[in-house]
Write a protein that holds these residues in place. Structure first.
Motif, PDB file in Angstrom:
ATOM      1  N   ALA B  17     -19.582  38.410 -19.453  1.00 22.41           N
ATOM      2  CA  ALA B  17     -20.991  38.471 -19.495  1.00 22.41           C
ATOM      3  C   ALA B  17     -21.572  39.651 -19.900  1.00 22.41           C
ATOM      4  O   ALA B  17     -22.626  39.939 -20.444  1.00 22.41           O
ATOM      5  CB  ALA B  17     -21.489  38.202 -18.010  1.00 22.41           C
ATOM      6  N   PHE B  20     -22.201  40.001 -23.446  1.00 22.17           N
ATOM      7  CA  PHE B  20     -23.389  39.111 -23.792  1.00 22.17           C
ATOM      8  C   PHE B  20     -24.591  39.855 -23.661  1.00 22.17           C
ATOM      9  O   PHE B  20     -25.630  39.579 -24.334  1.00 22.17           O
ATOM     10  CB  PHE B  20     -23.099  37.831 -23.079  1.00 22.17           C
ATOM     11  CG  PHE B  20     -22.215  36.911 -23.409  1.00 22.17           C
ATOM     12  CD1 PHE B  20     -21.623  35.977 -22.301  1.00 22.17           C
ATOM     13  CD2 PHE B  20     -21.809  36.992 -24.706  1.00 22.17           C
ATOM     14  CE1 PHE B  20     -20.530  35.313 -22.832  1.00 22.17           C
ATOM     15  CE2 PHE B  20     -21.015  35.657 -25.021  1.00 22.17           C
ATOM     16  CZ  PHE B  20     -19.988  35.205 -24.331  1.00 22.17           C
ATOM     17  N   HIS B  21     -24.690  40.754 -22.672  1.00 21.21           N
ATOM     18  CA  HIS B  21     -25.821  41.389 -22.394  1.00 21.21           C
ATOM     19  C   HIS B  21     -26.362  42.247 -23.563  1.00 21.21           C
ATOM     20  O   HIS B  21     -27.327  42.185 -24.198  1.00 21.21           O
ATOM     21  CB  HIS B  21     -25.791  42.401 -21.095  1.00 21.21           C
ATOM     22  CG  HIS B  21     -26.091  41.554 -19.951  1.00 21.21           C
ATOM     23  ND1 HIS B  21     -27.082  40.936 -19.484  1.00 21.21           N
ATOM     24  CD2 HIS B  21     -25.056  41.077 -18.745  1.00 21.21           C
ATOM     25  CE1 HIS B  21     -27.200  40.380 -18.344  1.00 21.21           C
ATOM     26  NE2 HIS B  21     -25.889  40.424 -18.003  1.00 21.21           N
ATOM     27  N   GLN B  24     -27.242  39.921 -26.454  1.00 18.91           N
ATOM     28  CA  GLN B  24     -28.526  39.382 -26.173  1.00 18.91           C
ATOM     29  C   GLN B  24     -29.541  40.281 -26.371  1.00 18.91           C
ATOM     30  O   GLN B  24     -30.736  40.297 -27.055  1.00 18.91           O
ATOM     31  CB  GLN B  24     -28.590  38.845 -24.826  1.00 18.91           C
ATOM     32  CG  GLN B  24     -29.912  38.940 -23.925  1.00 18.91           C
ATOM     33  CD  GLN B  24     -29.581  38.689 -22.403  1.00 18.91           C
ATOM     34  OE1 GLN B  24     -28.427  38.514 -22.037  1.00 18.91           O
ATOM     35  NE2 GLN B  24     -30.907  38.786 -21.774  1.00 18.91           N
ATOM     36  N   TYR B  28     -32.483  40.375 -29.360  1.00 17.06           N
ATOM     37  CA  TYR B  28     -33.702  40.079 -28.786  1.00 17.06           C
ATOM     38  C   TYR B  28     -34.558  41.423 -29.700  1.00 17.06           C
ATOM     39  O   TYR B  28     -35.618  41.213 -30.033  1.00 17.06           O
ATOM     40  CB  TYR B  28     -33.813  40.124 -27.364  1.00 17.06           C
ATOM     41  CG  TYR B  28     -35.111  39.525 -26.928  1.00 17.06           C
ATOM     42  CD1 TYR B  28     -34.906  38.060 -26.732  1.00 17.06           C
ATOM     43  CD2 TYR B  28     -35.983  40.159 -26.498  1.00 17.06           C
ATOM     44  CE1 TYR B  28     -35.807  37.120 -26.048  1.00 17.06           C
ATOM     45  CE2 TYR B  28     -37.214  39.277 -26.080  1.00 17.06           C
ATOM     46  CZ  TYR B  28     -37.219  37.819 -25.940  1.00 17.06           C
ATOM     47  OH  TYR B  28     -38.120  37.288 -25.415  1.00 17.06           O
ATOM     48  N   GLY B  38     -43.842  42.895 -27.178  1.00 19.00           N
ATOM     49  CA  GLY B  38     -42.574  43.424 -27.036  1.00 19.00           C
ATOM     50  C   GLY B  38     -41.902  42.674 -26.120  1.00 19.00           C
ATOM     51  O   GLY B  38     -42.235  41.265 -25.761  1.00 19.00           O
ATOM     52  N   ALA B  40     -40.524  41.361 -22.549  1.00 16.75           N
ATOM     53  CA  ALA B  40     -40.815  41.313 -21.249  1.00 16.75           C
ATOM     54  C   ALA B  40     -39.606  42.291 -20.378  1.00 16.75           C
ATOM     55  O   ALA B  40     -38.670  42.555 -20.926  1.00 16.75           O
ATOM     56  CB  ALA B  40     -40.633  40.048 -20.484  1.00 16.75           C
ATOM     57  N   VAL B  43     -35.857  42.264 -15.801  1.00 17.43           N
ATOM     58  CA  VAL B  43     -35.831  41.779 -14.477  1.00 17.43           C
ATOM     59  C   VAL B  43     -34.474  41.158 -14.003  1.00 17.43           C
ATOM     60  O   VAL B  43     -34.233  40.247 -13.911  1.00 17.43           O
ATOM     61  CB  VAL B  43     -37.016  40.620 -14.182  1.00 17.43           C
ATOM     62  CG1 VAL B  43     -37.241  40.372 -12.797  1.00 17.43           C
ATOM     63  CG2 VAL B  43     -38.140  41.168 -15.080  1.00 17.43           C
ATOM     64  N   ASP B  44     -33.485  42.012 -14.150  1.00 19.67           N
ATOM     65  CA  ASP B  44     -32.157  41.667 -13.470  1.00 19.67           C
ATOM     66  C   ASP B  44     -32.387  41.633 -12.256  1.00 19.67           C
ATOM     67  O   ASP B  44     -33.475  41.621 -11.474  1.00 19.67           O
ATOM     68  CB  ASP B  44     -31.289  42.847 -13.879  1.00 19.67           C
ATOM     69  CG  ASP B  44     -29.950  42.001 -14.346  1.00 19.67           C
ATOM     70  OD1 ASP B  44     -29.045  42.713 -14.862  1.00 19.67           O
ATOM     71  OD2 ASP B  44     -29.643  40.921 -13.926  1.00 19.67           O
ATOM     72  N   ASP B  45     -31.352  41.315 -11.636  1.00 26.24           N
ATOM     73  CA  ASP B  45     -31.407  41.636 -10.116  1.00 26.24           C
ATOM     74  C   ASP B  45     -31.448  42.782  -9.619  1.00 26.24           C
ATOM     75  O   ASP B  45     -31.872  43.759 -10.306  1.00 26.24           O
ATOM     76  CB  ASP B  45     -30.025  41.241  -9.443  1.00 26.24           C
ATOM     77  CG  ASP B  45     -29.543  39.822  -9.976  1.00 26.24           C
ATOM     78  OD1 ASP B  45     -28.154  39.637  -9.508  1.00 26.24           O
ATOM     79  OD2 ASP B  45     -30.154  38.893 -10.388  1.00 26.24           O
ATOM     80  N   ASP B 304     -18.293  45.279 -13.772  1.00 27.29           N
ATOM     81  CA  ASP B 304     -19.686  44.765 -13.730  1.00 27.29           C
ATOM     82  C   ASP B 304     -20.338  45.595 -12.935  1.00 27.29           C
ATOM     83  O   ASP B 304     -21.734  46.050 -13.062  1.00 27.29           O
ATOM     84  CB  ASP B 304     -19.397  43.346 -13.231  1.00 27.29           C
ATOM     85  CG  ASP B 304     -20.858  42.478 -13.621  1.00 27.29           C
ATOM     86  OD1 ASP B 304     -21.055  42.734 -14.973  1.00 27.29           O
ATOM     87  OD2 ASP B 304     -21.626  41.922 -12.920  1.00 27.29           O
TER      88      ASP B 304
END
Lengths: 333, 317
Positions: B17, B20-21, B24, B28, B38, B40, B43-45, B304
């Motif tokens: 993962a 992927f971040h 992404q 983006y 721009g 957003a 807003v991760d955990d 992680d």
């Protein structure tokens, strides 16, 4: 349009570079396709033949090696061979297999459908698992279901594909006997759908876990935006908000990664294809690497890379559809 | 030039993962940054500043596995290759805790010795990738210009090459000994590490303290190694843990394709051996599978958590 053109040029550049490197790699690595034909007779270092009196076996090996290299065209300079290969490839001719003389294109078109179906099957399973889980997790973020789903998906991601395959073979094949553990390409359509279930589930479960995590994170972010509050204030149902308003702008990462996986699974599912004996592109590549059948490896890598890069272009186009801001930025730039 | 997202095709179908971040974020950023509004806010955990007990459990497992593997020759463990120390396909008994395989060899001993190979391959390949890829990425992110374009172009090409096939080809042609497999997997880990190092360097080298250092007359070398590197190092190290997990799985994958390490046992090879006796004695496959799973899980989890821990958001400063 300019965007698409630019990406297509990019595609051509990537393909040329990748195929050149494949060609180079295949030529640099010791032990070419000649080994297959001549076995122990093969003489890798031809300068040994020029010494004065050499023993008869070596002399025989020398003659045979030189003759074979001429027949296969391997005696010509590297760049010349690559140039010819590239020219032929542009017209759709990928040469013939060194092993059995079958045109590489035929081998590929024969095995590609199996790989495509497997990829599609795995993706369907992954999305079927991921989307509902992600939506509910995001809707009740931080609650027990969300926590459970996060933990489970983290665990699933840590299971190597081959272990998952063995686990499924053991559970569904050996213990329960529900699904065949070996794929039979000659069976009826119904049987083949059944036979492809375990390999597809093996690939799809891991993908589903990744997809669920990505979609959940993006959905949680989207749900905090003003337009969601607006929709809620207008009295729309939760269901409508989740499915109609929040889902679409939250699929960016999901589409990106799913696209990468479409490319990666075409010819990339080597292990799964091998474990379940599926005659897909991955199996073809594995076998031809072992046989040192350069031509087939070369052609297959070209097809796989093209698929990979083209899917990425499609994904970029989808961004424009999903988010008008991207469209405008592109039109302006 | 629009960039293609990074991927970690090393582990087929199961990329991690974290990468992927990055993918992404890059995609983006590529698409949206130019547009008004721009991206957003992140807003991760809720950002947790503590690592938590689960992290220490994972670290504990890794330490345990490493210690047992390192000390295996001096610990009172059965010899992994000795045939007939027990009966054929024995279950879990007092003498052989985790049973025996088809030649009556001790499954526990074999799993422990398998750990030695798997761990060495994992750490050595990633260490190599980290040195080469880290340095390239650092320079690319700091120097920019033509050097960056060349390096990143090269990384792009390497990434669009089907990774498993590349590893398979290298190992088939070079031979199956351990250091050649380390070499093959190390080469494959360069490109993703380069991308990550560059992304991190880009972010840090635009910070105020770098500007300050430059204003004070610091040389490039000093800025790079004393100001930027320490900040890039920890996020890279946490990702390297995940990389080790990927490489361990990749080595197993190669074993499954029959190009495993010759004359020695790794976890992947043990699982492959056990595959043939799933009906009579599933434990022969599942014991090494479990060892592999928990180790990969622990590496992923620890990596992680560390990444989240060191991921300093500007808003928190």
């Amino acid at each position: 349009m300019r965007f698409v053109l630019r990406r297509l040029t990019n595609l051509v550049v990537v393909l040329v570079v990748v195929s050149f490197l494949t060609f180079l790699l295949m030529n640099l690595l010791p032990g070419g396709p000649e080994v297959n034909y001549l076995g122990p007779l093969y003489v890798s270092d031809l300068s040994r033949c020029e010494a004065g009196d050499i023993d008869p076996q070596l002399a025989e090996g020398c003659t045979q090696t030189i003759r074979l290299r001429e027949t296969l065209g391997l005696d010509q300079p590297f760049l010349e061979r690559y140039g010819r290969w590239l020219g032929n490839a542009a017209t759709g001719d990928l040469g013939d297999s060194y092993k059995n003389g079958v045109p590489v294109m035929d081998t590929i078109t024969e095995s590609l459908p199996t790989s495509l179906w497997l990829m599609l099957y795995a993706q369907v399973i992954a999305f079927t698992l991921a989307i509902p889980v992600a939506i509910y997790s995001a809707y009740r973020a931080g609650r027990w279901f969300d926590r459970g789903a996060t933990t489970v998906s983290f665990g699933v991601i840590a299971v190597p594909v081959f272990i998952l395959a063995i686990l499924f073979i053991f559970l569904f094949g050996v213990k329960l006997g529900w699904f065949p553990t070996i794929y039979d390409p000659t069976a009826s359509v119904g049987e083949r759908i059944k036979g492809m279930f375990l390999p597809a589930l093996t690939l799809g479960l891991g993908l589903g876990a990744v997809y669920a995590r990505l979609l959940r994170t993006d959905l949680v972010a989207t749900l905090q935006e003003d337009f969601i509050l607006m929709a809620r204030a207008k009295g729309m149902s939760t269901r409508h908000i989740l499915l109609r308003h929040a889902l679409r702008p939250s699929t960016f990462s999901l589409i990106t990664v799913a696209g990468i996986q479409v490319g990666a699974l075409i010819g990339g599912a080597l292990v799964v294809e091998r474990i379940f004996s599926m005659p897909g592109l991955g199996s073809v590549v594995t076998e031809s690497v072992f046989r040192r059948d350069y031509q087939v490896v070369q052609g297959a890598i070209l097809v796989i890379t093209s698929a990979y890069v083209m899917v990425n272009i499609v994904v970029d186009l989808i961004y424009g559809y999903l988010d008008p801001r991207v469209r405008h930025a592109r039109a302006a730039g | 030039m629009p960039e293609r997202p990074a991927d970690s095709a090393l582990s087929e179908g199961l990329p991690d993962a974290a990468v992927f971040h990055e993918a992404q974020a890059e995609v983006y950023a590529d698409a949206v940054v130019a547009a008004p509004g721009g991206v957003a806010g992140e807003v991760d955990d809720v950002v947790k500043r503590r690592l938590g007990p689960a992290f220490w459990v994972a670290v504990g497992w890794l330490v345990l596995v490493t210690a047992v593997a390192a000390l295996a020759p001096v610990l009172p463990i059965e010899e992994p290759e000795r045939i007939g120390v027990g009966g054929r396909y024995e279950g879990f008994t007092g003498d052989h805790w985790l049973g025996t395989d088809k030649l009556g060899r001790d499954v526990f001993a074999r799993t422990v010795f398998g750990a030695r190979v798997s761990l060495v391959v994992g750490f050595a390949a990633v260490a190599g990738g980290l040195v080469v890829g880290g340095l390239l990425g650092l320079l690319a992110g700091y120097r920019r210009g033509w050097f960056e374009r060349v390096v990143m172009g090269f990384a792009d090409v390497l990434l669009s090459f089907p990774a498993v096939i590349l590893a398979l080809a290298i190992v088939t042609f070079l031979g199956h000994d351990m250091w050649k497999i380390v070499l093959a997997l190390g080469i494959l880990s360069i490109a993703p590490i380069t991308r990550l190092a560059r992304a991190n360097t880009l972010q840090w080298s635009q910070r105020e303290f770098v500007l300050a250092a430059r204003t004070l007359g610091a040389k490039d070398r000093r800025i790079l190694f004393r100001e930027v590197l320490p900040n890039v190092l920890m996020p890279m190290a946490s990702l390297a843990l995940i990389g080790v997990a990927i490489v361990i799985v990749a080595e197993g994958t190669l074993a499954f394709l029959n190009v495993g390490i010759e004359n020695s046992i790794s976890w992947g090879k043990l699982v492959l051996e056990g595959k043939d006796s799933l009906e009579q004695a599933p434990h022969v496959a599942f014991v090494p599978s479990a060892a592999m799973f928990f180790t990969v899980l622990a590496l992923n989890f620890a990596g992680d958590r560390l990444r989240a821990h060191f991921d300093v958001k500007e808003g928190l400063l």
